[in-house]
Design a protein around this motif. Structure first.
Motif, PDB file in Angstrom:
ATOM      1  N   VAL A   1       0.865  -1.183   0.000  1.00 19.25           N
ATOM      2  CA  VAL A   1       0.000   0.000   0.000  1.00 19.25           C
ATOM      3  C   VAL A   1       0.898   1.227   0.000  1.00 19.25           C
ATOM      4  N   CYS A   2       0.868   1.962  -1.084  1.00 19.55           N
ATOM      5  CA  CYS A   2       1.731   3.130  -1.251  1.00 19.55           C
ATOM      6  C   CYS A   2       0.900   4.402  -1.087  1.00 19.55           C
ATOM      7  N   PHE A   3       1.244   5.211  -0.119  1.00 16.50           N
ATOM      8  CA  PHE A   3       0.568   6.484   0.119  1.00 16.50           C
ATOM      9  C   PHE A   3       1.345   7.607  -0.556  1.00 16.50           C
ATOM     10  N   HIS A   4       0.720   8.232  -1.552  1.00 17.59           N
ATOM     11  CA  HIS A   4       1.282   9.442  -2.157  1.00 17.59           C
ATOM     12  C   HIS A   4       0.580  10.613  -1.485  1.00 17.59           C
ATOM     13  N   ILE A   5       1.261  11.280  -0.548  1.00 14.97           N
ATOM     14  CA  ILE A   5       0.622  12.289   0.293  1.00 14.97           C
ATOM     15  C   ILE A   5       0.966  13.721  -0.128  1.00 14.97           C
ATOM     16  N   GLY A   6       1.453  13.904  -1.330  1.00 13.40           N
ATOM     17  CA  GLY A   6       1.884  15.216  -1.777  1.00 13.40           C
ATOM     18  C   GLY A   6       3.354  15.396  -1.419  1.00 13.40           C
ATOM     19  N   ALA A   7       3.741  16.510  -0.895  1.00  6.82           N
ATOM     20  CA  ALA A   7       2.913  17.535  -0.288  1.00  6.82           C
ATOM     21  C   ALA A   7       2.214  18.389  -1.346  1.00  6.82           C
ATOM     22  N   HIS A   8       1.386  19.308  -0.836  1.00 13.47           N
ATOM     23  CA  HIS A   8       0.763  20.271  -1.731  1.00 13.47           C
ATOM     24  C   HIS A   8       1.841  21.051  -2.483  1.00 13.47           C
ATOM     25  N   LYS A   9       1.464  21.533  -3.670  1.00 13.26           N
ATOM     26  CA  LYS A   9       2.325  22.385  -4.491  1.00 13.26           C
ATOM     27  C   LYS A   9       3.552  21.661  -5.022  1.00 13.26           C
ATOM     28  N   THR A  10       3.424  20.346  -5.258  1.00 12.26           N
ATOM     29  CA  THR A  10       4.545  19.575  -5.824  1.00 12.26           C
ATOM     30  C   THR A  10       4.089  18.760  -7.030  1.00 12.26           C
ATOM     31  N   ALA A  11       3.128  19.292  -7.785  1.00 11.94           N
ATOM     32  CA  ALA A  11       2.631  18.657  -9.014  1.00 11.94           C
ATOM     33  C   ALA A  11       1.852  17.375  -8.744  1.00 11.94           C
TER      34      ALA A  11
ATOM     35  N   ALA B   1      -1.993  10.286  10.498  1.00 17.14           N
ATOM     36  CA  ALA B   1      -2.986  10.158   9.434  1.00 17.14           C
ATOM     37  C   ALA B   1      -2.897   8.783   8.778  1.00 17.14           C
ATOM     38  N   ILE B   2      -1.681   8.336   8.517  1.00 16.02           N
ATOM     39  CA  ILE B   2      -1.495   7.029   7.886  1.00 16.02           C
ATOM     40  C   ILE B   2      -1.844   5.904   8.864  1.00 16.02           C
ATOM     41  N   ARG B   3      -1.500   6.089  10.124  1.00 21.07           N
ATOM     42  CA  ARG B   3      -1.845   5.094  11.148  1.00 21.07           C
ATOM     43  C   ARG B   3      -3.362   4.888  11.215  1.00 21.07           C
TER      44      ARG B   3
END
Length: 226
Positions: A10-20, A110-112
């Motif tokens: 399970v791969c979480f792509h969490i940004g961050a914001h403003k990084t495309a 958040a991921i937990r």
């Protein structure tokens, strides 16, 4: 003796914001066949944001005591029932709050919360970072574009108290998941890699190193300006 069942990644792509993040999400949507071939399910931002789970997640991050509702558990149960070998959860609003002095300091919690709600698997995180002054400027410009009349000094009055340390964010994630489960990628690498290369690097870190031909027509002409 039956075949050994491997734990789903399970791969979480969490940004961050403003990084495309929107660029990557657009390309994921345009290349669904690539993910089908890789036996990978994509959980998009719109699949989560209007759900009871997402409401409970942010209530939990606000208070620290929110127990998941039955509706939230049902949302995660639908993900848990996926038979795919891989899952990518792409949503930069998983970690929505930036409050002084913290800076995405709630990322591990958040991921937990996904695990608390019953999503099993081998958890990984991809975190994109951006040079701090450029990041802050981009956040402010977006506020203005959304209609804010706040001056930059007013905006900075809150932000100057934030510990703008990406290394601290990464260290918290590593402490939670371990060093092999956290990948940090600088947003600025898009200038060197180009749009397609930026996406291929993302796929590689998601466990899809041989993506073959990719459709980038949906973002052609962007030139990496995000």
């Amino acid at each position: 003796m039956g075949a050994v069942k491997h734990m789903r990644q399970v791969c979480f792509h969490i940004g961050a914001h403003k990084t495309a993040s929107s660029l990557l999400q657009t390309l994921m949507n345009a290349n669904r066949a690539t993910f089908e071939t890789a036996d990978c399910e994509i959980v998009r931002r719109r699949d989560l944001v209007a759900t009871p789970f997402f409401e409970d997640l942010h209530a939990h991050l606000e208070s620290g005591v929110q127990e998941p509702s039955e509706a939230a558990l049902s949302d995660i149960a639908r993900l848990e029932h996926s038979s795919r070998a891989r899952m990518i959860i792409t949503n930069e609003d998983i970690v929505k709050f930036v409050r002084p002095p913290g800076f995405y300091d709630q990322a591990p919690e958040a991921i937990r919360f996904f695990r608390t709600c019953g999503l099993g698997g081998d958890y990984r995180v991809i975190l994109y970072t951006r040079e701090q002054s450029s990041y802050v400027e981009s956040v402010y410009v977006q506020l203005i574009q959304l209609g804010s009349t706040m001056t930059f000094p007013e905006f900075w009055e809150n932000w100057k108290r934030v510990n703008l340390s990406w290394s601290s964010v990464a260290e918290r994630l590593v402490e939670f998941l371990g060093p092999d489960a956290v990948t940090v990628i600088p947003y600025e690498s898009i200038r060197r890699l180009g749009t397609e290369g930026y996406f291929r690097e993302f796929l590689r870190h998601c466990g899809i190193p041989d993506a073959g031909d990719l459709d980038t027509s949906s973002v052609s002409g962007t030139g990496g300006n995000f």
